[in-house]
Design a protein around this motif. Structure first.
Motif, PDB file in Angstrom:
ATOM      1  N   CYS A   1      81.003  57.280  22.886  1.00 18.75           N
ATOM      2  CA  CYS A   1      81.963  58.373  22.819  1.00 18.75           C
ATOM      3  C   CYS A   1      82.982  58.151  23.866  1.00 18.75           C
ATOM      4  N   ARG A   2      84.128  59.079  23.742  1.00 14.46           N
ATOM      5  CA  ARG A   2      85.086  59.002  25.013  1.00 14.46           C
ATOM      6  C   ARG A   2      85.867  60.229  24.734  1.00 14.46           C
ATOM      7  N   SER A   3      85.840  61.190  25.772  1.00 14.58           N
ATOM      8  CA  SER A   3      86.576  62.488  25.844  1.00 14.58           C
ATOM      9  C   SER A   3      87.293  62.716  27.119  1.00 14.58           C
ATOM     10  N   ARG A   4      88.245  63.673  26.914  1.00 15.40           N
ATOM     11  CA  ARG A   4      89.083  63.833  28.240  1.00 15.40           C
ATOM     12  C   ARG A   4      89.148  65.489  28.362  1.00 15.40           C
TER      13      ARG A   4
ATOM     14  N   LEU B   1      87.274  70.509  26.296  1.00 13.40           N
ATOM     15  CA  LEU B   1      87.083  70.629  24.864  1.00 13.40           C
ATOM     16  C   LEU B   1      86.328  69.418  24.463  1.00 13.40           C
ATOM     17  N   GLY B   2      86.188  68.214  25.026  1.00 13.05           N
ATOM     18  CA  GLY B   2      85.791  67.008  24.378  1.00 13.05           C
ATOM     19  C   GLY B   2      84.284  67.229  24.324  1.00 13.05           C
ATOM     20  N   SER B   3      83.684  66.290  23.182  1.00 14.24           N
ATOM     21  CA  SER B   3      82.377  66.677  23.068  1.00 14.24           C
ATOM     22  C   SER B   3      81.351  65.191  23.875  1.00 14.24           C
TER      23      SER B   3
ATOM     24  N   GLU C   1      85.642  58.989  34.855  1.00 21.20           N
ATOM     25  CA  GLU C   1      87.106  58.515  35.464  1.00 21.20           C
ATOM     26  C   GLU C   1      87.764  59.686  36.289  1.00 21.20           C
ATOM     27  N   SER C   2      87.337  60.029  37.490  1.00 19.32           N
ATOM     28  CA  SER C   2      87.897  61.147  38.374  1.00 19.32           C
ATOM     29  C   SER C   2      87.381  61.067  39.774  1.00 19.32           C
ATOM     30  N   GLN C   3      88.224  61.328  40.758  1.00 15.98           N
ATOM     31  CA  GLN C   3      87.616  61.338  42.106  1.00 15.98           C
ATOM     32  C   GLN C   3      86.532  62.285  42.332  1.00 15.98           C
ATOM     33  N   ASN C   4      86.747  63.403  41.823  1.00 16.66           N
ATOM     34  CA  ASN C   4      85.400  64.277  41.907  1.00 16.66           C
ATOM     35  C   ASN C   4      84.630  64.703  40.669  1.00 16.66           C
ATOM     36  N   LEU C   5      83.734  65.103  40.546  1.00 18.74           N
ATOM     37  CA  LEU C   5      82.961  65.102  39.464  1.00 18.74           C
ATOM     38  C   LEU C   5      83.146  66.512  38.629  1.00 18.74           C
ATOM     39  N   ASN C   6      83.768  67.605  38.762  1.00 20.04           N
ATOM     40  CA  ASN C   6      84.071  68.476  38.262  1.00 20.04           C
ATOM     41  C   ASN C   6      84.774  68.007  36.987  1.00 20.04           C
ATOM     42  N   ASN C   7      84.130  68.818  36.030  1.00 25.84           N
ATOM     43  CA  ASN C   7      84.778  68.606  34.601  1.00 25.84           C
ATOM     44  C   ASN C   7      86.190  69.334  34.384  1.00 25.84           C
ATOM     45  N   GLU C   8      87.220  68.939  35.059  1.00 32.20           N
ATOM     46  CA  GLU C   8      88.363  69.404  35.031  1.00 32.20           C
ATOM     47  C   GLU C   8      89.227  68.611  34.135  1.00 32.20           C
TER      48      GLU C   8
ATOM     49  N   ALA D   1      88.137  62.036  32.550  1.00 36.73           N
ATOM     50  CA  ALA D   1      87.745  61.009  31.261  1.00 36.73           C
ATOM     51  C   ALA D   1      86.278  60.888  31.438  1.00 36.73           C
ATOM     52  N   THR D   2      85.378  61.076  30.273  1.00 40.42           N
ATOM     53  CA  THR D   2      84.038  60.744  30.443  1.00 40.42           C
ATOM     54  C   THR D   2      83.751  59.795  29.152  1.00 40.42           C
ATOM     55  N   GLN D   3      83.056  58.795  29.349  1.00 41.25           N
ATOM     56  CA  GLN D   3      82.643  57.703  28.503  1.00 41.25           C
ATOM     57  C   GLN D   3      81.568  57.223  28.535  1.00 41.25           C
ATOM     58  N   ARG D   4      80.776  57.135  27.329  1.00 36.76           N
ATOM     59  CA  ARG D   4      79.407  56.638  27.164  1.00 36.76           C
ATOM     60  C   ARG D   4      79.453  55.341  26.389  1.00 36.76           C
TER      61      ARG D   4
END
Length: 154
Positions: free
Chosen positions: A40-43, A46-48, A81-88, A92-95
């Motif tokens: 999956c991939r979301s940004r 609200l992404g799953s 894909e972010s410099q910090n790991l907060n879900n701001e 983008a998170t990809q699995r």
């Protein structure tokens, strides 16, 4: 005397079953079944696909945009894909499934460069390992407890 031989044979059969069970459950999963990865991939918020990822294999089938894909290598990954790991917003998170694992065969998480971007990447080996945290059951311990329980009952 005949009864003691029967009990001895039952013990031998029981130990054989336990030994084969332990051997079967301790084989690498790739030899038993094909491993799967969450894909999956979301940004954004609200992404799953974002962390924490709380879906199990049943819920993944029902969620749009999240799939369980067969993975021949068995190596799954998560890329943030972010410099910090907060879900701001904008994160983008990809699995996904990787074609091959790292050369040393070690699972890890680290900052790296991927597609010319600095990302946080985690690699893991196992069935749906890039999804929710699984509680690992020691099948060897379970078989041993079963054997002791049956022996105690008899």
């Amino acid at each position: 005397m005949q009864r003691n031989r029967t009990i001895g044979r039952m013990d031998l059969r029981m130990c054989t079953v336990v030994f084969l069970s332990i051997l079967y459950f301790n084989l690498p999963p790739a030899t038993i079944a094909l491993r799967r990865c969450v894909h999956c991939r979301s940004r954004g918020e609200l992404g799953s696909c974002k962390d924490p990822f709380t879906m199990n294999s049943t819920q993944i089938d029902l969620e749009r945009g999240v799939d369980m894909v067969p993975c021949v290598s068995g190596w799954c990954g998560k890329i943030i894909e972010s410099q910090n790991l907060n879900n701001e917003y904008g994160t983008a998170t990809q699995r996904l499934c990787f074609q091959r694992g790292p050369d040393d065969g070690e699972e890890r998480c680290a900052y790296t460069t991927w597609n010319y971007r600095k990302v946080y990447m985690c690699l893991c080996l196992g069935d749906l390992c890039n999804g929710a945290i699984n509680a690992n059951i020691s099948y060897s311990l379970l078989a041993l407890i079963l054997c002791i329980t049956v022996r105690w009952i008899l």
